[in-house]
Design a protein around this motif. Structure first.
Motif, PDB file in Angstrom:
ATOM      1  N   GLU A  51      70.382 -77.417  32.313  1.00 48.53           N
ATOM      2  CA  GLU A  51      70.085 -75.667  32.500  1.00 48.53           C
ATOM      3  C   GLU A  51      71.118 -75.191  33.644  1.00 48.53           C
ATOM      4  OE1 GLU A  51      67.050 -72.353  32.905  1.00 48.53           O
ATOM      5  OE2 GLU A  51      66.527 -74.072  31.554  1.00 48.53           O
ATOM      6  N   ALA A  52      70.765 -75.924  34.979  1.00 46.50           N
ATOM      7  CA  ALA A  52      71.463 -75.461  36.214  1.00 46.50           C
ATOM      8  C   ALA A  52      72.790 -75.704  36.067  1.00 46.50           C
ATOM      9  CB  ALA A  52      70.774 -76.084  37.236  1.00 46.50           C
ATOM     10  N   LEU A  53      73.241 -76.769  35.389  1.00 39.50           N
ATOM     11  CA  LEU A  53      74.569 -77.293  35.446  1.00 39.50           C
ATOM     12  C   LEU A  53      75.294 -75.942  34.593  1.00 39.50           C
ATOM     13  CD1 LEU A  53      76.934 -78.813  36.048  1.00 39.50           C
ATOM     14  CD2 LEU A  53      76.302 -80.319  34.168  1.00 39.50           C
ATOM     15  N   GLN A  54      74.689 -75.796  33.405  1.00 43.72           N
ATOM     16  CA  GLN A  54      75.641 -74.635  32.517  1.00 43.72           C
ATOM     17  C   GLN A  54      75.593 -73.270  33.081  1.00 43.72           C
ATOM     18  OE1 GLN A  54      73.901 -74.733  28.508  1.00 43.72           O
ATOM     19  NE2 GLN A  54      74.571 -76.835  27.953  1.00 43.72           N
ATOM     20  N   ARG A  55      74.406 -72.864  34.091  1.00 48.69           N
ATOM     21  CA  ARG A  55      74.592 -71.661  34.613  1.00 48.69           C
ATOM     22  C   ARG A  55      75.693 -71.657  35.735  1.00 48.69           C
ATOM     23  NH1 ARG A  55      73.246 -69.869  39.713  1.00 48.69           N
ATOM     24  NH2 ARG A  55      72.830 -67.730  40.124  1.00 48.69           N
ATOM     25  N   GLU A  56      76.011 -72.929  36.382  1.00 51.01           N
ATOM     26  CA  GLU A  56      76.992 -72.826  37.370  1.00 51.01           C
ATOM     27  C   GLU A  56      78.299 -72.622  36.561  1.00 51.01           C
ATOM     28  OE1 GLU A  56      77.071 -72.766  40.522  1.00 51.01           O
ATOM     29  OE2 GLU A  56      74.854 -72.701  40.203  1.00 51.01           O
ATOM     30  N   ILE A  57      78.596 -73.383  35.481  1.00 49.06           N
ATOM     31  CA  ILE A  57      79.940 -73.313  34.607  1.00 49.06           C
ATOM     32  C   ILE A  57      79.818 -71.738  34.280  1.00 49.06           C
ATOM     33  CG2 ILE A  57      80.903 -73.947  32.522  1.00 49.06           C
ATOM     34  CD1 ILE A  57      79.277 -76.616  32.630  1.00 49.06           C
ATOM     35  N   SER A  58      78.954 -71.175  33.760  1.00 42.03           N
ATOM     36  CA  SER A  58      78.941 -69.948  33.230  1.00 42.03           C
ATOM     37  C   SER A  58      79.247 -68.747  34.491  1.00 42.03           C
ATOM     38  CB  SER A  58      77.565 -69.307  32.702  1.00 42.03           C
ATOM     39  OG  SER A  58      77.609 -68.275  32.395  1.00 42.03           O
ATOM     40  N   LEU A  59      78.728 -68.988  35.606  1.00 44.88           N
ATOM     41  CA  LEU A  59      79.258 -68.121  36.691  1.00 44.88           C
ATOM     42  C   LEU A  59      80.700 -68.346  36.978  1.00 44.88           C
ATOM     43  CD1 LEU A  59      76.349 -68.753  39.194  1.00 44.88           C
ATOM     44  CD2 LEU A  59      76.673 -66.772  37.984  1.00 44.88           C
ATOM     45  N   ARG A  60      81.306 -69.339  36.957  1.00 45.13           N
ATOM     46  CA  ARG A  60      82.655 -69.707  37.173  1.00 45.13           C
ATOM     47  C   ARG A  60      83.347 -69.170  36.238  1.00 45.13           C
ATOM     48  NH1 ARG A  60      83.259 -75.011  40.766  1.00 45.13           N
ATOM     49  NH2 ARG A  60      85.006 -75.486  39.223  1.00 45.13           N
ATOM     50  N   THR A 103      79.270 -68.336  28.355  1.00 47.58           N
ATOM     51  CA  THR A 103      79.607 -66.773  28.966  1.00 47.58           C
ATOM     52  C   THR A 103      78.565 -65.685  27.922  1.00 47.58           C
ATOM     53  OG1 THR A 103      81.449 -66.415  27.951  1.00 47.58           O
ATOM     54  CG2 THR A 103      81.445 -67.377  30.103  1.00 47.58           C
ATOM     55  N   VAL A 104      78.556 -66.531  26.771  1.00 52.13           N
ATOM     56  CA  VAL A 104      77.982 -65.615  25.544  1.00 52.13           C
ATOM     57  C   VAL A 104      76.856 -64.930  25.520  1.00 52.13           C
ATOM     58  CG1 VAL A 104      77.823 -65.824  23.202  1.00 52.13           C
ATOM     59  CG2 VAL A 104      79.637 -66.929  23.926  1.00 52.13           C
ATOM     60  N   ARG A 105      75.935 -65.455  26.282  1.00 48.30           N
ATOM     61  CA  ARG A 105      74.453 -65.067  26.268  1.00 48.30           C
ATOM     62  C   ARG A 105      74.438 -64.030  27.476  1.00 48.30           C
ATOM     63  NH1 ARG A 105      69.529 -68.913  25.993  1.00 48.30           N
ATOM     64  NH2 ARG A 105      69.721 -68.184  24.153  1.00 48.30           N
ATOM     65  N   ALA A 106      73.812 -63.168  27.418  1.00 49.98           N
ATOM     66  CA  ALA A 106      73.744 -61.916  28.546  1.00 49.98           C
ATOM     67  C   ALA A 106      73.021 -62.526  29.751  1.00 49.98           C
ATOM     68  CB  ALA A 106      73.036 -60.675  28.177  1.00 49.98           C
ATOM     69  N   ALA A 107      73.377 -62.138  30.933  1.00 50.74           N
ATOM     70  CA  ALA A 107      72.651 -62.791  32.047  1.00 50.74           C
ATOM     71  C   ALA A 107      71.354 -62.412  31.963  1.00 50.74           C
ATOM     72  CB  ALA A 107      73.434 -62.382  33.131  1.00 50.74           C
ATOM     73  N   SER A 108      70.429 -63.162  32.577  1.00 55.74           N
ATOM     74  CA  SER A 108      68.958 -62.844  32.784  1.00 55.74           C
ATOM     75  C   SER A 108      68.921 -61.778  33.882  1.00 55.74           C
ATOM     76  CB  SER A 108      68.202 -64.095  33.313  1.00 55.74           C
ATOM     77  OG  SER A 108      66.717 -63.753  33.793  1.00 55.74           O
ATOM     78  N   ALA A 109      68.057 -60.656  33.683  1.00 54.43           N
ATOM     79  CA  ALA A 109      67.744 -59.568  34.680  1.00 54.43           C
ATOM     80  C   ALA A 109      67.505 -60.108  35.585  1.00 54.43           C
ATOM     81  CB  ALA A 109      67.014 -58.660  33.962  1.00 54.43           C
ATOM     82  N   THR A 110      66.568 -61.214  35.881  1.00 54.60           N
ATOM     83  CA  THR A 110      66.378 -61.782  37.031  1.00 54.60           C
ATOM     84  C   THR A 110      67.123 -63.007  37.823  1.00 54.60           C
ATOM     85  OG1 THR A 110      65.513 -63.731  35.782  1.00 54.60           O
ATOM     86  CG2 THR A 110      63.691 -61.637  36.196  1.00 54.60           C
ATOM     87  N   ASP A 111      68.300 -62.908  37.517  1.00 56.57           N
ATOM     88  CA  ASP A 111      69.188 -63.708  38.103  1.00 56.57           C
ATOM     89  C   ASP A 111      70.365 -62.870  38.526  1.00 56.57           C
ATOM     90  OD1 ASP A 111      71.503 -65.409  38.820  1.00 56.57           O
ATOM     91  OD2 ASP A 111      71.071 -66.949  37.114  1.00 56.57           O
TER      92      ASP A 111
END
Length: 192
Positions: A51-60, A103-111
């Protein structure tokens, strides 16, 4: 102790490449470890899990896609801006399908970081839509339409979903032209 030369940056870069090659659903930490020439536990010194890895990929990926769209739309307005932005994004999506999938899923409002990166990329599209006089809810609706056309066409294309013997680029161009005509009258349209 972390392996010499293995950094969080290298782990994420390797994951991006792997995701693009095999698809995001098929990317595993075990496959990534093998690709990087390390044992699986070594990855956990650089990333806390998938999950953390996919988040980093998504940000980039969101940052890069936003930059691609911004460069494409620079100095253009109206239809020319939409056509250029969508063409550049389509090309990037085709080159980076695994990254795009994050990138498809909307960012969590808490992130907060993910929200900021997402808003930066979205601002490019909103600026283009402002060229049609769209703002507020009309701009949100327009952005959703552009994103839906881009996502739907690109993901079907990547998946081999267009098997009929007609040039795919022709179909894409006609769809984008229809979208541009629609955006030109978007603000005056009233949903039923």
């Amino acid at each position: 102790m972390p392996r010499v030369g293995l950094t969080p940056e290298r782990v994420v870069a390797g994951a991006e490449e792997l995701a693009d090659e095999v698809g995001l659903p098929a990317m595993t930490l075990a496959a990534l470890a093998a690709r990087l020439g390390v044992k699986l536990p070594s990855l956990y010194k650089h990333v806390s899990g998938m999950e953390a890895l996919q988040r980093e990929i998504s940000l980039r990926a969101m940052t890069e896609l936003g930059q691609v769209m911004s460069r494409a739309a620079a100095g253009k307005a109206g239809d020319a801006a939409v056509i250029a932005l969508m063409a550049a994004a389509r090309q990037w999506i085709k080159q980076h399908p695994g990254r795009y999938a994050t990138t498809v899923r909307a960012a969590s409002a808490t992130d907060e970081q993910a929200v900021a990166v997402s808003e930066e990329a979205l601002s490019v599209l909103m600026d283009v839509l402002a060229g049609y006089g769209l703002s507020g809810k009309d701009a949100v609706d327009g952005a959703r339409a552009v994103r839906s056309v881009l996502h739907g066409f690109s993901t079907l294309e990547i998946a081999g979903g267009f098997g009929m013997p007609v040039d795919v680029d022709r179909s894409y161009d006609l769809l984008v032209q229809a979208l541009c005509r629609s955006l030109g009258s978007w603000g005056s349209a009233t949903p039923a």
